[in-house]
Design a protein around this motif. Structure first.
Motif, PDB file in Angstrom:
ATOM      1  N   LEU A 201       2.816 -10.457  -4.358  1.00  0.00           N
ATOM      2  CA  LEU A 201       3.236  -9.073  -4.113  1.00  0.00           C
ATOM      3  C   LEU A 201       2.170  -8.297  -3.351  1.00  0.00           C
ATOM      4  CD1 LEU A 201       4.961  -8.340  -7.521  1.00  0.00           C
ATOM      5  CD2 LEU A 201       6.084  -8.431  -5.272  1.00  0.00           C
ATOM      6  N   TYR A 202       0.906  -8.512  -3.676  1.00  0.00           N
ATOM      7  CA  TYR A 202      -0.171  -7.828  -2.949  1.00  0.00           C
ATOM      8  C   TYR A 202      -0.347  -8.388  -1.541  1.00  0.00           C
ATOM      9  CZ  TYR A 202      -1.855  -4.843  -6.683  1.00  0.00           C
ATOM     10  OH  TYR A 202      -1.950  -3.854  -7.620  1.00  0.00           O
ATOM     11  N   HIS A 203      -0.312  -9.698  -1.407  1.00  0.00           N
ATOM     12  CA  HIS A 203      -0.518 -10.315  -0.089  1.00  0.00           C
ATOM     13  C   HIS A 203       0.552  -9.878   0.918  1.00  0.00           C
ATOM     14  CE1 HIS A 203      -1.877 -13.333   2.786  1.00  0.00           C
ATOM     15  NE2 HIS A 203      -0.591 -13.603   2.999  1.00  0.00           N
TER      16      HIS A 203
ATOM     17  N   SER B  57       2.575  -7.187   0.596  1.00  0.00           N
ATOM     18  CA  SER B  57       2.910  -5.772   0.412  1.00  0.00           C
ATOM     19  C   SER B  57       3.293  -5.091   1.730  1.00  0.00           C
ATOM     20  CB  SER B  57       1.712  -5.042  -0.207  1.00  0.00           C
ATOM     21  OG  SER B  57       1.974  -3.660  -0.311  1.00  0.00           O
TER      22      SER B  57
ATOM     23  N   THR C 123       6.009  -1.927  -0.636  1.00  0.00           N
ATOM     24  CA  THR C 123       4.601  -1.585  -0.489  1.00  0.00           C
ATOM     25  C   THR C 123       4.011  -1.344  -1.867  1.00  0.00           C
ATOM     26  OG1 THR C 123       4.994  -0.626   1.674  1.00  0.00           O
ATOM     27  CG2 THR C 123       2.989   0.059   0.531  1.00  0.00           C
ATOM     28  N   ILE C 124       2.885  -1.996  -2.131  1.00  0.00           N
ATOM     29  CA  ILE C 124       2.166  -1.830  -3.379  1.00  0.00           C
ATOM     30  C   ILE C 124       1.013  -0.873  -3.113  1.00  0.00           C
ATOM     31  CG2 ILE C 124       0.852  -3.000  -5.205  1.00  0.00           C
ATOM     32  CD1 ILE C 124       3.722  -4.018  -5.038  1.00  0.00           C
ATOM     33  N   ARG C 125       0.919   0.170  -3.885  1.00  0.00           N
ATOM     34  CA  ARG C 125      -0.174   1.134  -3.687  1.00  0.00           C
ATOM     35  C   ARG C 125      -1.511   0.457  -3.877  1.00  0.00           C
ATOM     36  NH1 ARG C 125       2.100   6.522  -6.657  1.00  0.00           N
ATOM     37  NH2 ARG C 125       3.847   6.758  -5.234  1.00  0.00           N
ATOM     38  N   GLY C 126      -2.485   0.865  -3.074  1.00  0.00           N
ATOM     39  CA  GLY C 126      -3.819   0.319  -3.172  1.00  0.00           C
ATOM     40  C   GLY C 126      -4.018  -0.902  -2.285  1.00  0.00           C
ATOM     41  N   THR C 127      -3.021  -1.227  -1.442  1.00  0.00           N
ATOM     42  CA  THR C 127      -3.188  -2.385  -0.541  1.00  0.00           C
ATOM     43  C   THR C 127      -3.364  -1.919   0.871  1.00  0.00           C
ATOM     44  OG1 THR C 127      -0.800  -2.625  -0.255  1.00  0.00           O
ATOM     45  CG2 THR C 127      -1.857  -3.955  -1.969  1.00  0.00           C
TER      46      THR C 127
ATOM     47  N   LEU D  37       1.714 -11.758  -8.838  1.00  0.00           N
ATOM     48  CA  LEU D  37       0.990 -10.547  -8.457  1.00  0.00           C
ATOM     49  C   LEU D  37       0.275 -10.733  -7.123  1.00  0.00           C
ATOM     50  CD1 LEU D  37       0.258  -7.672  -9.332  1.00  0.00           C
ATOM     51  CD2 LEU D  37      -1.739  -8.639 -10.489  1.00  0.00           C
ATOM     52  N   GLU D  38      -0.375 -11.870  -6.935  1.00  0.00           N
ATOM     53  CA  GLU D  38      -1.059 -12.148  -5.662  1.00  0.00           C
ATOM     54  C   GLU D  38      -0.054 -12.134  -4.504  1.00  0.00           C
ATOM     55  OE1 GLU D  38      -4.255 -12.377  -4.978  1.00  0.00           O
ATOM     56  OE2 GLU D  38      -5.029 -12.448  -7.020  1.00  0.00           O
TER      57      GLU D  38
ATOM     58  N   ARG E 151      -0.255 -14.215 -12.507  1.00  0.00           N
ATOM     59  CA  ARG E 151      -1.239 -13.867 -11.470  1.00  0.00           C
ATOM     60  C   ARG E 151      -0.734 -14.263 -10.085  1.00  0.00           C
ATOM     61  NH1 ARG E 151      -7.037 -16.417  -9.903  1.00  0.00           N
ATOM     62  NH2 ARG E 151      -7.477 -14.919  -8.261  1.00  0.00           N
TER      63      ARG E 151
END
Length: 126
Positions: A51-53, A55, A122-126, A48-49, A45
């Motif tokens: 990568l999203y933060h 992105s 870039t992660i899609r959905g961010t 993942l956090e 987790r």
């Protein structure tokens, strides 16, 4: 044997010349246990956090425990690990985490002078 049970070896990211390779078990998808004193765990987790933060962003590594820049990856590790990881981590752990992300998740690293710079996909959905 499960591939995540294999011990993998990488060089940590950082500006120092005395970098020694480190070993870990696991992966970004399953979580990682660093093969060093205390066997620090980095939860899936938390990867993942991160990568999203970050992105689509480019940031300094900031792996020095005594002087991690405010908006650096290392500072985020220090501030966010109590919330998203099973144990608190330091900016120094960020050098290991960043190396794993570069190896497994498309994060790129470069140098700007004596500083490490991380470029996150870039992660899609961010």
């Amino acid at each position: 044997m499960n591939p995540t049970d294999e011990i993998r070896e990488l060089e940590p990211l950082g500006a120092g010349k005395k970098k020694k390779p480190f070993s870990y078990k696991g992966s970004v998808r399953t979580g990682v246990v660093l093969q060093q004193s205390g066997k620090p765990k980095i939860d899936a987790r938390f990867f993942l956090e991160a990568l999203y933060h970050f992105s689509g962003r480019t940031v300094y590594g900031g792996f020095r425990e005594d002087a991690a820049p405010r908006d650096s990856f290392g500072k985020w590790i220090e501030q966010s690990s109590p919330r998203f990881n099973s144990r608190k981590l330091t900016p120094r752990h960020g050098s290991f985490m960043a190396a794993i992300l570069c190896n497994e998740s498309g994060v790129r690293h470069s140098r700007k002078g004596n500083k490490i710079v991380l470029s996150f996909p870039t992660i899609r959905g961010t």
